[in-house]
Motif scaffolding. Structure first.
Motif, PDB file in Angstrom:
ATOM      1  N   UNK A   1       3.119  -4.499  -7.381  1.00 60.70           N
ATOM      2  CA  UNK A   1       4.363  -4.027  -7.978  1.00 60.70           C
ATOM      3  C   UNK A   1       4.535  -2.502  -7.854  1.00 60.70           C
ATOM      4  N   UNK A   2       3.456  -1.767  -8.053  1.00 57.86           N
ATOM      5  CA  UNK A   2       3.617  -0.311  -8.090  1.00 57.86           C
ATOM      6  C   UNK A   2       4.071   0.283  -6.761  1.00 57.86           C
ATOM      7  N   UNK A   3       3.835  -0.434  -5.645  1.00 55.53           N
ATOM      8  CA  UNK A   3       4.182   0.146  -4.347  1.00 55.53           C
ATOM      9  C   UNK A   3       5.683   0.107  -4.043  1.00 55.53           C
ATOM     10  N   UNK A   4       6.433  -0.781  -4.717  1.00 60.34           N
ATOM     11  CA  UNK A   4       7.890  -0.776  -4.488  1.00 60.34           C
ATOM     12  C   UNK A   4       8.445   0.603  -4.819  1.00 60.34           C
TER      13      UNK A   4
ATOM     14  N   UNK B   1       9.700   3.800  -2.268  1.00 60.25           N
ATOM     15  CA  UNK B   1      11.079   4.280  -2.356  1.00 60.25           C
ATOM     16  C   UNK B   1      11.083   5.778  -2.687  1.00 60.25           C
ATOM     17  N   UNK B   2      10.216   6.162  -3.616  1.00 56.25           N
ATOM     18  CA  UNK B   2      10.131   7.563  -4.022  1.00 56.25           C
ATOM     19  C   UNK B   2       9.684   8.445  -2.851  1.00 56.25           C
ATOM     20  N   UNK B   3       8.687   7.993  -2.114  1.00 52.64           N
ATOM     21  CA  UNK B   3       8.180   8.799  -0.996  1.00 52.64           C
ATOM     22  C   UNK B   3       9.236   8.951   0.100  1.00 52.64           C
ATOM     23  N   UNK B   4       9.969   7.882   0.372  1.00 53.74           N
ATOM     24  CA  UNK B   4      11.002   7.961   1.421  1.00 53.74           C
ATOM     25  C   UNK B   4      12.124   8.902   0.983  1.00 53.74           C
ATOM     26  N   UNK B   5      12.478   8.846  -0.290  1.00 48.44           N
ATOM     27  CA  UNK B   5      13.502   9.743  -0.818  1.00 48.44           C
ATOM     28  C   UNK B   5      13.025  11.193  -0.778  1.00 48.44           C
ATOM     29  N   UNK B   6      11.755  11.395  -1.131  1.00 52.70           N
ATOM     30  CA  UNK B   6      11.206  12.766  -1.153  1.00 52.70           C
ATOM     31  C   UNK B   6      11.227  13.388   0.240  1.00 52.70           C
ATOM     32  N   UNK B   7      11.077  12.541   1.238  1.00 46.25           N
ATOM     33  CA  UNK B   7      11.081  13.023   2.627  1.00 46.25           C
ATOM     34  C   UNK B   7      12.492  13.437   3.069  1.00 46.25           C
ATOM     35  N   UNK B   8      13.491  13.021   2.294  1.00 51.86           N
ATOM     36  CA  UNK B   8      14.871  13.405   2.609  1.00 51.86           C
ATOM     37  C   UNK B   8      15.705  12.272   3.179  1.00 51.86           C
TER      38      UNK B   8
ATOM     39  N   UNK C   1       0.843  -1.192   0.000  1.00 52.37           N
ATOM     40  CA  UNK C   1       0.000   0.000   0.000  1.00 52.37           C
ATOM     41  C   UNK C   1       0.874   1.236   0.000  1.00 52.37           C
ATOM     42  N   UNK C   2       0.226   2.381  -0.032  1.00 52.51           N
ATOM     43  CA  UNK C   2       0.961   3.651   0.020  1.00 52.51           C
ATOM     44  C   UNK C   2       1.358   3.929   1.463  1.00 52.51           C
TER      45      UNK C   2
END
Ligand code: GLU
Length: 301
Positions: A52-55, A59-66, A14-15
């Protein structure tokens, strides 16, 4: 003592919501404030729920958070051999047994009067099968789950946030009857294989830790330290969930908030910044100490 290398280990089912993101931020802060490695691991063994789309999205959301991490993102689905080896080790030590119980049977047995088993504990039905009963079940061809023979062991450990925790260990499942390796097995194998010295995760997993420590010891693995961080709550005091409204980075973006704003919100929620104050990841690393989470002495538990 093991180094303070840490990890975040989401399931790509999930997101990530603000609660997950805050746990990730705290796990990252524990590691980075000690100059330790921080790893990202996708716990994707429950293939029925993984998408599949949640991988990529996680990763993108964690990176965006810094947040940043060391090395590639590991997927448990790439590491099945290791879990199979661990099962073999347990079997060679006579520490696992086959279980054919259905969920309904377990529920029924657990509600029968049979002493003082904590709720949700496996009552040991298949442990008591005779050789003939076991052979009959095998002959039926329905695949069994594998459970550990823990004999209601009790494990005590020091949690860096919750203080001293004691918990019982039931005959938990290490391989499901569909062949999937269970979370409690894979997490123990991976944390040791990846050199994790400090497991930082949400307080909802506190009850799993006695099982994991018990298992790690049986497998001859070093025990990591633990810090179970408070879960984020909604305005109604209940654990944060989708129904609480704008809980994902995408939801917040729709309200005009950037990932930097969300990081500021999460930091303020644990007292690392003032409400509305902008803070960089580096500033948070400099400010962080586990003591911000909860005083150990007198921690409610
Ligand atoms: N994969 C688990 C979850 O998303 C977390 C496992 C852990 O941190 O030990 O709930």
């Amino acid at each position: 003592m093991l180094p303070s290398d840490g990890r975040f280990a989401p399931s790509p089912t999930g997101t990530l919501h603000l609660g997950n993101l805050r746990t990730a931020l705290l796990a990252w802060l524990f590691a980075r404030s000690q100059d330790a490695r921080f790893l990202l691991r996708m716990e994707d063994l429950d293939t029925g729920r993984v998408r599949e789309r949640f991988y990529d999205e996680q990763v993108r959301d964690l990176g965006a958070l810094g947040l940043d991490w060391d090395g590639p993102v590991v997927r448990q689905s790439d590491r099945l051999d290791r879990y199979g080896d661990a099962i073999e080790t347990l079997a060679a030590r006579d520490l696992v047994y086959e279980c054919w119980c259905t969920r309904a049977e377990i529920r029924e047995a657990a509600s029968a009067p049979h002493g003082d088993l904590p709720e949700g504990f496996y009552p040991g039905t298949c442990l008591r099968l005779t050789g003939a009963e076991r052979a009959a079940r095998r002959a039926e061809g329905r695949p069994p789950a594998l459970r550990v023979r823990a004999g209601a062991a009790s494990v005590t450990f020091e949690d860096e946030v919750a203080g001293t925790v004691t918990g019982a260990v039931d005959d938990f499942v290490v391989r499901r009857n569909d062949g999937a390796y269970a979370y409690n097995l894979a997490v123990v194998v991976d944390d040791a294989a990846q050199g994790i010295g400090e497991v930082v995760r949400g307080a909802d997993l506190l009850d799993s830790t006695p099982r994991q420590l018990w298992l790690g010891e049986r497998l001859g693995l070093p025990a990591p330290r633990h810090a179970h961080v408070p879960l984020m709550l909604g305005e109604d005091g209940a654990r944060l969930a989708k129904r609480h409204g704008a809980v994902t980075l995408a939801d917040r973006a729709a309200l005009g908030e950037t990932p930097d704003d969300v990081r500021a919100l999460l930091a303020a929620s644990v007292g690392l910044s003032e409400p509305g104050e902008a803070v960089t990841p580096a500033e948070l690393v400099a400010r962080f100490s586990p003591a911000v989470l909860a005083p150990r002495a007198g921690a409610a538990r």
